[in-house]
Scaffold this motif. Structure first.
Motif, mmCIF file in Angstrom:
data_model
loop_
_atom_site.group_PDB
_atom_site.id
_atom_site.type_symbol
_atom_site.label_atom_id
_atom_site.label_comp_id
_atom_site.label_asym_id
_atom_site.label_seq_id
_atom_site.Cartn_x
_atom_site.Cartn_y
_atom_site.Cartn_z
ATOM 1 N N ARG A 113 0.841 -1.202 0.000
ATOM 2 C CA ARG A 113 0.000 0.000 0.000
ATOM 3 C C ARG A 113 0.879 1.256 0.000
ATOM 4 N NH1 ARG A 113 -3.167 3.045 4.189
ATOM 5 N NH2 ARG A 113 -1.704 2.261 5.736
ATOM 6 N N GLY A 119 -3.072 9.452 9.960
ATOM 7 C CA GLY A 119 -2.784 8.396 8.987
ATOM 8 C C GLY A 119 -2.690 8.868 7.550
ATOM 9 N N LYS A 133 1.604 12.324 6.729
ATOM 10 C CA LYS A 133 2.412 13.530 6.973
ATOM 11 C C LYS A 133 3.804 13.172 7.520
ATOM 12 C CE LYS A 133 -0.757 15.091 9.813
ATOM 13 N NZ LYS A 133 -1.703 13.953 9.737
#
Ligand SMILES: Nc1ncnc2c1ncn2[C@@H]1O[C@H](COP(=O)(O)OP(=O)(O)OP(=O)(O)O)[C@@H](O)[C@H]1O
Length: 252
Positions: free
Chosen positions: A16, A39, A42
């Motif tokens: 992912r 999530g 950053k």
């Protein structure tokens, strides 16, 4: 002139992408807020940009030799742990290490930089205290001061306002604005969208690892972006003190 250039920066966790082909450049004088929900990517983006995480794509900082990178960018990580019982002044002085030839002591210019950082963060009265004996918010200010003492053209900070009381949050963002007026640049992840709207010259909005918007705060903090990325109903209100960002409700 740019201080940081990212080109299609990508970080995968498993199969992912948690940072997905993000590109932007930051130049002198910019105070850039990196915003996005928990999530969004950053921290991962900033760590990869610094060369601390394996990535695909390009980061101008990650490609530098370590010593040049330390002279270009100071890094304030999210986890603030002070392990050793050293004085505040000694800890802030560690920010000068990248400037010192190996084995040399602090020179006048280093002491001036440490003094300026202590003053900027309102810490002169704390200089002789043991850093480990300060409150969490005071310790956070000491670590920001250490990053300031590094006197780099770019400061990268992960949630610098976390754990600070409201006055210290505003004071810290003001210090960042002042740095940018002096020709330096700041990239800071921020959860407080009100602080981001008021003090940043530019916001970069991440959602699910993708760059969703990049521009002046009023162009990025639109009702549509806030609803889509943060699932919030919110309002920007113009006041004599600048824009106020007010979250109103969580959207279904
Ligand atoms: N070591 C890891 N292994 C696997 N997945 C990870 C790891 N570190 C982070 N992630 C995932 O990567 C995504 C981005 O995480 P990151 O910490 O960059 O988000 P963030 O925007 O900084 O969030 P927050 O606002 O909560 O600090 C998240 O889905 C997170 O679960």
């Amino acid at each position: 002139m740019t201080l940081l250039t990212l080109r299609a920066l990508t970080v995968r966790r498993g199969d992912r992408p948690v940072v997905n082909r993000v590109s932007f450049s930051i130049g002198p004088g910019e105070c850039v807020g990196l915003i996005g929900p928990n999530g969004a990517g950053k921290t991962t983006l900033m760590r990869a940009a610094l060369g601390l995480l394996a990535h695909q794509g390009r980061s101008s900082l990650a490609e530098m030799p370590a010593r040049d990178r330390a002279a270009t960018a100071a890094w304030l990580p999210q986890k603030r742990e002070i392990a050793w019982p050293v004085t505040v002044e000694a800890l802030v002085a560690l920010g000068r290490l990248p400037h010192l030839p190996r084995g040399t002591r602090l020179r006048d210019a280093d002491r001036t930089a440490v003094e300026a950082a202590l003053t900027r963060m309102g810490l002169t009265a704390f200089r002789d205290r043991l850093a480990t004996e300060l409150s969490g918010g005071e310790q956070a200010r000491v670590l920001i001061a250490r990053a300031l003492a590094q006197e780099t053209p770019l400061l990268m900070a992960d949630e610098p306002s976390a754990g600070l009381d409201p006055a210290a949050q505003i004071a810290t963002l003001r210090v960042f604005r002042q740095l940018t007026r002096e020709g330096r640049a700041v990239l800071a992840s921020l959860h407080d969208l009100n602080l981001a709207a008021r003090y940043c010259t530019r916001l970069i909005l991440l959602g699910d690892g993708l760059l969703v918007a990049d521009g002046p705060p009023a162009d990025v903090l639109t009702a549509e972006n806030i609803a889509r990325v943060f699932h919030l109903e919110a309002r920007m209100i113009n006041t004599d003190h600048g824009p106020l960002f007010q979250p109103l409700d969580v959207l279904p």
